[in-house]
Design a protein around this motif. Structure first.
Motif: not given
Length: 403
Positions: A192-196
């Protein structure tokens, strides 16, 4: 909690320049305590980690504190916190390591909603491993990613699902918990890309179901580097390329070279700054973060509503951020082709309003929206955003459209 925006803004030296910042999705401004923590780390004795000299102990203490700070922010195990140069670098590293377990005929799933940093590493790893890539589209009319479509691309051969927790382009927050559950039902891992997402919602990686969760402190008031959270027992099963004399312990085996100690000190300070958004909050740091993020989300929702109402009253603007669940990030274009978002960005900059134009590495999402690689004007809120900032933005756009 009373959200004291004047007191919060006073702690950001950059805001003294007078610019109204809507560029938070690309990187937030830095509060004084973070700047001071970085400087203090560099001013004190500092060397490679150890326990003999003051410099060694300082370095070790900084790393331990940063792992705990990020564990508190993400509700993760500090022994599963991996530091890297960026979220992109970490994803590339893990794509190379994980793909060693894949075989021809296996499948990986990516979505068109994602930043390219959570697409291209997996596609390139799949090509090398002769693995099939399955795509999940989103509805450009609503910005929604369908669970039915996710189900349709999963199979017994799915090895990994890569998905964003929030689109950096249009703010959509997919049903991550359900997507991770569907992946696990097929025996696949969820990356999961949680950057934003991490900048706007308090994360609980276990509740989300993410096997790997990656984020970037500079999106939430910290310095520039990347962080990955995973279960230590999962990390123990992975064997990345590493130097022979470097530590083989988890999570150190994934951290290539000497860590940027001063940046890690800044990250701890950023998490503490967020926890202290309400000076009256009590309890553990995680409890204080919960209080702070509840207030932050409520305030950002209010400002987003103010911004959306003002944009609708201007007319001639299409807002592409339409999902029911989304961050306070709006992507817009102008109905009149004579008005470009690039020109709007420049016009606003001359008015002291920073609102960038582009596709922001979300190429697939921009293309799916029919905007090609050009994208649009992106407006993002941050903890220091004010109602006056929003009004300056709307006034500037009104002048741009009528000029």
């Amino acid at each position: 909690m009373t959200y004291d925006i004047a007191a919060i803004r006073a702690r950001f030296p950059a805001l003294a320049a007078g610019t109204a910042h809507f560029d938070g999705p690309g990187g937030t401004q830095t509060p004084a305590p973070v700047i001071e923590a970085i400087a203090d780390a560099l001013a004190a004795p500092l060397s490679n980690r150890g326990h003999e000299t003051a410099g060694e102990r300082n370095a070790d203490g900084i790393v331990v504190a940063a792992r705990q700070a990020m564990a508190d922010l993400l509700a993760a195990d500090p022994s599963g916190i991996v530091f890297g140069r960026s979220a992109t670098q970490l994803t590339y590293d893990f794509s190379r390591t994980l793909s060693r377990t894949w075989a021809p005929g296996d499948e990986v799933v990516v979505t068109r909603l994602d930043h390219d940093a959570n697409i291209r590493p997996w596609i390139q790893a799949a090509e090398r491993a002769q693995v099939t890539v399955r795509w999940v589209d989103f509805d450009p009319a609503t910005g929604e990613l369908s669970l039915d479509e996710v189900r349709s691309v999963l199979s017994a051969r799915t090895r990994l699902v890569a998905v964003t927790a929030a689109s950096n382009l249009i703010g959509t927050r997919p049903a991550i918990t359900e997507i991770c559950r569907l992946a696990h039902e097929r025996g696949a891992l969820a990356y999961v890309d949680g950057v934003h997402h991490t900048a706007h919602t308090l994360v609980d990686v276990e509740r989300l179901g993410a096997d790997f969760f990656v984020c970037s402190p500079y999106k939430f008031l910290g310095p520039h580097h990347g962080v990955l959270a995973a279960r230590p027992e999962l990390l123990e099963t992975l064997r990345p390329d590493k130097l022979l004399p470097s530590s083989d312990r988890v999570p150190e085996r994934f951290e290539l070279g000497t860590l940027p100690y001063e940046l890690l000190a800044g990250t701890t300070a950023a998490v503490e700054f967020l926890a202290d958004l309400d000076p009256a909050a009590t309890g553990s740091r995680r409890q204080r973060l919960a209080t702070a993020f509840a207030a932050l989300e409520a305030r950002e929702e209010t400002l987003r509503t103010r911004m959306e109402k003002g944009l609708s009253e201007l007319g001639g603007i299409t807002v592409h951020s339409r999902a029911a669940d989304r961050t306070p990030t709006l992507l817009l274009t102008f109905d009149d082709e004579a008005h470009s978002t690039v020109d709007a960005c420049r016009f606003l900059a001359r008015r002291g309003v920073c609102a960038p134009s582009g596709s922001f590495y979300a190429l697939e999402a921009s293309r799916r929206l029919g905007l090609g690689d050009t994208g649009g004007l992106r407006l993002g809120l941050a903890p220091y955003s004010s109602a006056e900032d929003v009004d300056r933005l709307l006034s500037g756009l009104a002048d741009f459209l009528t000029g």
